[in-house]
Enzyme design. Structure first.
Site, PDB file in Angstrom:
ATOM      1  N   CYS A   9       8.753 -41.197   4.562  1.00 48.25           N
ATOM      2  CA  CYS A   9       7.363 -40.843   4.232  1.00 48.25           C
ATOM      3  C   CYS A   9       6.756 -41.920   3.344  1.00 48.25           C
ATOM      4  O   CYS A   9       5.606 -42.327   3.542  1.00 48.25           O
ATOM      5  CB  CYS A   9       7.302 -39.491   3.525  1.00 48.25           C
ATOM      6  SG  CYS A   9       7.575 -38.060   4.589  1.00 48.25           S
ATOM      7  N   HIS A  48       6.212 -35.174   8.321  1.00 48.03           N
ATOM      8  CA  HIS A  48       7.590 -35.024   7.879  1.00 48.03           C
ATOM      9  C   HIS A  48       8.210 -33.748   8.452  1.00 48.03           C
ATOM     10  O   HIS A  48       7.682 -32.663   8.267  1.00 48.03           O
ATOM     11  CB  HIS A  48       7.677 -34.966   6.352  1.00 48.03           C
ATOM     12  CG  HIS A  48       9.081 -34.771   5.865  1.00 48.03           C
ATOM     13  ND1 HIS A  48       9.929 -35.827   5.637  1.00 48.03           N
ATOM     14  CD2 HIS A  48       9.788 -33.652   5.630  1.00 48.03           C
ATOM     15  CE1 HIS A  48      11.095 -35.361   5.261  1.00 48.03           C
ATOM     16  NE2 HIS A  48      11.025 -34.044   5.246  1.00 48.03           N
ATOM     17  N   HIS A 100      14.387 -37.159   7.971  1.00 54.29           N
ATOM     18  CA  HIS A 100      13.011 -37.249   8.470  1.00 54.29           C
ATOM     19  C   HIS A 100      13.212 -37.693   9.916  1.00 54.29           C
ATOM     20  O   HIS A 100      13.904 -38.702  10.149  1.00 54.29           O
ATOM     21  CB  HIS A 100      12.244 -38.306   7.679  1.00 54.29           C
ATOM     22  CG  HIS A 100      10.819 -38.507   8.128  1.00 54.29           C
ATOM     23  ND1 HIS A 100       9.761 -38.375   7.263  1.00 54.29           N
ATOM     24  CD2 HIS A 100      10.279 -38.850   9.316  1.00 54.29           C
ATOM     25  CE1 HIS A 100       8.625 -38.634   7.905  1.00 54.29           C
ATOM     26  NE2 HIS A 100       8.919 -38.929   9.165  1.00 54.29           N
ATOM     27  N   HIS A 102      13.546 -39.512  13.071  1.00 49.81           N
ATOM     28  CA  HIS A 102      13.359 -40.932  13.354  1.00 49.81           C
ATOM     29  C   HIS A 102      14.186 -41.326  14.561  1.00 49.81           C
ATOM     30  O   HIS A 102      15.159 -40.675  14.911  1.00 49.81           O
ATOM     31  CB  HIS A 102      13.686 -41.810  12.143  1.00 49.81           C
ATOM     32  CG  HIS A 102      15.103 -41.726  11.668  1.00 49.81           C
ATOM     33  ND1 HIS A 102      15.593 -40.651  10.945  1.00 49.81           N
ATOM     34  CD2 HIS A 102      16.137 -42.588  11.807  1.00 49.81           C
ATOM     35  CE1 HIS A 102      16.858 -40.866  10.651  1.00 49.81           C
ATOM     36  NE2 HIS A 102      17.227 -42.033  11.173  1.00 49.81           N
ATOM     37  N   HIS A 104      15.795 -44.890  16.621  1.00 44.30           N
ATOM     38  CA  HIS A 104      16.145 -46.300  16.545  1.00 44.30           C
ATOM     39  C   HIS A 104      15.943 -46.922  17.921  1.00 44.30           C
ATOM     40  O   HIS A 104      16.416 -46.376  18.922  1.00 44.30           O
ATOM     41  CB  HIS A 104      17.615 -46.488  16.152  1.00 44.30           C
ATOM     42  CG  HIS A 104      17.944 -45.937  14.812  1.00 44.30           C
ATOM     43  ND1 HIS A 104      17.945 -46.709  13.681  1.00 44.30           N
ATOM     44  CD2 HIS A 104      18.287 -44.682  14.419  1.00 44.30           C
ATOM     45  CE1 HIS A 104      18.277 -45.965  12.645  1.00 44.30           C
ATOM     46  NE2 HIS A 104      18.483 -44.728  13.066  1.00 44.30           N
TER      47      HIS A 104
END
Length: 116
Positions: A9, A48, A100, A102, A104
Site C-alpha cells: 500500500c 488492499h 496484500h 500481488h 509476480h
C-alpha cells in the site's frame, strides 16, 4: 482502502520508493527488489486485501485487469514471445510473505521445473 501498515500500500501510494513500471487507477507494477529472473515485476491492486482467498465477485474484474497489465508488461519487457509466468502465492504455506494481493511477472530466461 489502504492499510497504513502494508508495504505494498505504501509503494502504491508513493510513500515508499520503488521502480514503478506501470500505474493506473487500479494497478501499480514495480520491479522486485530481489529479482528471481531477468524480468521480475510485482503487480498489486491499489485496493488492499490479503490475497486470492479474499477474492469476491465484485473484485473479479480487478484480477482480470491485473492479468491484462501483466501481459502488456511482459510484451514491453521483451519476454512475451518466449514465455513468462504470472504467480500469486496465497497464504504462508504457499510462500506469501506480504499479505496484500500481488502477482509476480517472471520472464527473460527458461524457468526451472515444468508445471502442467
Amino acid at each position: 482502502m489502504a492499510d497504513s501498515n502494508c508495504i505494498f500500500c505504501a509503494i502504491a501510494e508513493g510513500r515508499i520508493p520503488a521502480t514503478i513500471v506501470h500505474q493506473d487507477a487500479d494497478v501499480v507494477a514495480f520491479k522486485d527488489i530481489a529479482p528471481q529472473a531477468p524480468v521480475h515485476l510485482v503487480l498489486v491492486p491499489r485496493e488492499h486485501f490479503a490475497g486470492l482467498n479474499e477474492l469476491t465477485p465484485d473484485r473479479a474484474r480487478l484480477v482480470g485487469r491485473i492479468a491484462l497489465v501483466a501481459k502488456e508488461l511482459a510484451e514491453a519487457q521483451g519476454c512475451a514471445a518466449n514465455g513468462w509466468r504470472l504467480v500469486s502465492n496465497c497464504g504462508p504455506d504457499a510462500g506469501q510473505t506480504v499479505f496484500h494481493l500481488h502477482f509476480h511477472v517472471l520472464g527473460g530466461r527458461p524457468m526451472a521445473g515444468k508445471m502442467v
